[in-house]
Design a protein around this motif. Sequence first.
Motif, short mmCIF file in Angstrom:
data_model
loop_
_atom_site.label_atom_id
_atom_site.label_comp_id
_atom_site.label_asym_id
_atom_site.label_seq_id
_atom_site.Cartn_x
_atom_site.Cartn_y
_atom_site.Cartn_z
N GLY A 1 0.82 -1.21 0.00
CA GLY A 1 0.00 0.00 0.00
C GLY A 1 0.85 1.25 0.00
N SER A 2 0.20 2.36 0.13
CA SER A 2 0.86 3.66 0.03
C SER A 2 2.06 3.84 0.94
CB SER A 2 -0.15 4.78 0.27
OG SER A 2 0.47 6.02 0.12
N PRO A 3 2.00 3.46 2.23
CA PRO A 3 3.20 3.67 3.05
C PRO A 3 4.43 2.97 2.50
CG PRO A 3 1.32 3.19 4.42
CD PRO A 3 0.89 2.96 2.99
N ASP A 4 4.26 1.80 1.90
CA ASP A 4 5.40 1.08 1.34
C ASP A 4 5.89 1.73 0.05
OD1 ASP A 4 7.22 -1.10 1.61
OD2 ASP A 4 6.20 -2.09 -0.04
N ARG A 5 4.97 2.22 -0.76
CA ARG A 5 5.35 2.85 -2.03
C ARG A 5 6.00 4.20 -1.83
NH1 ARG A 5 0.03 1.55 -5.13
NH2 ARG A 5 -0.61 2.44 -3.19
N ASP A 6 5.74 4.84 -0.72
CA ASP A 6 6.28 6.18 -0.47
C ASP A 6 7.67 6.15 0.13
OD1 ASP A 6 3.91 7.19 -1.43
OD2 ASP A 6 3.04 7.50 0.54
N ARG A 7 8.21 4.96 0.35
CA ARG A 7 9.53 4.82 0.96
C ARG A 7 10.46 4.08 0.01
NH1 ARG A 7 10.07 6.30 5.86
NH2 ARG A 7 8.37 6.57 7.29
N ILE A 8 11.73 4.42 0.08
CA ILE A 8 12.74 3.81 -0.76
C ILE A 8 13.63 2.94 0.11
CG2 ILE A 8 14.70 4.22 -2.28
CD1 ILE A 8 13.40 6.97 -2.91
N ASN A 9 13.66 1.65 -0.19
CA ASN A 9 14.51 0.72 0.54
C ASN A 9 15.69 0.37 -0.37
OD1 ASN A 9 15.79 -1.34 1.87
ND2 ASN A 9 13.93 -2.50 2.31
N VAL A 10 16.83 1.00 -0.14
CA VAL A 10 17.99 0.78 -1.00
C VAL A 10 18.65 -0.58 -0.76
CG1 VAL A 10 18.47 3.23 -1.38
CG2 VAL A 10 19.53 2.05 0.56
N ASN A 11 18.16 -1.32 0.22
CA ASN A 11 18.71 -2.65 0.51
C ASN A 11 18.01 -3.76 -0.27
OD1 ASN A 11 20.59 -1.67 2.44
ND2 ASN A 11 18.88 -1.39 3.83
N GLU A 12 16.97 -3.42 -1.02
CA GLU A 12 16.26 -4.38 -1.88
C GLU A 12 16.64 -4.08 -3.33
OE1 GLU A 12 14.46 -6.93 -1.15
OE2 GLU A 12 14.00 -6.60 0.98
N ASP A 13 17.20 -5.08 -4.01
CA ASP A 13 17.68 -4.86 -5.39
C ASP A 13 16.59 -4.34 -6.31
OD1 ASP A 13 20.27 -5.63 -4.81
OD2 ASP A 13 19.94 -7.72 -5.40
N TYR A 14 15.37 -4.92 -6.22
CA TYR A 14 14.31 -4.50 -7.13
C TYR A 14 13.90 -3.04 -6.87
CZ TYR A 14 10.88 -5.23 -3.38
OH TYR A 14 10.16 -5.17 -2.22
N ALA B 1 23.18 7.86 -1.32
CA ALA B 1 23.63 9.09 -0.65
C ALA B 1 22.44 9.99 -0.33
CB ALA B 1 24.64 9.82 -1.53
N ALA B 2 21.49 10.08 -1.25
CA ALA B 2 20.31 10.92 -1.02
C ALA B 2 19.47 10.36 0.13
CB ALA B 2 19.48 11.02 -2.29
N VAL B 3 19.27 9.05 0.15
CA VAL B 3 18.50 8.43 1.23
C VAL B 3 19.22 8.63 2.57
CG1 VAL B 3 17.71 6.20 2.16
CG2 VAL B 3 17.28 6.77 -0.23
N LYS B 4 20.52 8.52 2.56
CA LYS B 4 21.30 8.72 3.79
C LYS B 4 21.17 10.17 4.27
CE LYS B 4 25.83 7.95 5.80
NZ LYS B 4 27.19 7.48 5.59
N ALA B 5 21.13 11.11 3.32
CA ALA B 5 21.08 12.53 3.67
C ALA B 5 19.71 12.97 4.17
CB ALA B 5 21.49 13.37 2.47
N VAL B 6 18.63 12.48 3.54
CA VAL B 6 17.30 13.02 3.87
C VAL B 6 16.30 11.98 4.36
CG1 VAL B 6 17.55 14.96 2.28
CG2 VAL B 6 16.47 12.85 1.47
N GLY B 7 16.68 10.72 4.38
CA GLY B 7 15.76 9.68 4.82
C GLY B 7 15.12 8.96 3.65
N PRO B 8 14.32 7.92 3.93
CA PRO B 8 13.83 7.05 2.88
C PRO B 8 12.54 7.47 2.19
CG PRO B 8 13.20 6.16 4.99
CD PRO B 8 14.05 7.39 5.26
#
Length: 58
Positions: free
Chosen positions: A9-22, A40-47
């Motif tokens: 759902g929306s909460p999952d789509r609104d976040r970026i998990n850089v640890n998942e290849d897909y 770097a962007a996720v580290k700087a501002v969050g997911p």
Amino acid sequence: MSDDKKNSGSPDRDRINVNEDYELQYWTKALGVSGDELRAAVKAVGPTAAAVREHLGK
């Protein structure tokens, strides 16, 4: 919190998990950046996708 692939759902789509290849592949293509730039962007501002877009100027 783990990434529940059954709950897309929306909460999952609104976040970026850089640890998942897909997700890394999807977001790098969607934002036109490299994996390192995205991490770097996720580290700087969050997911959150909105914060990452703003940080990258997208």
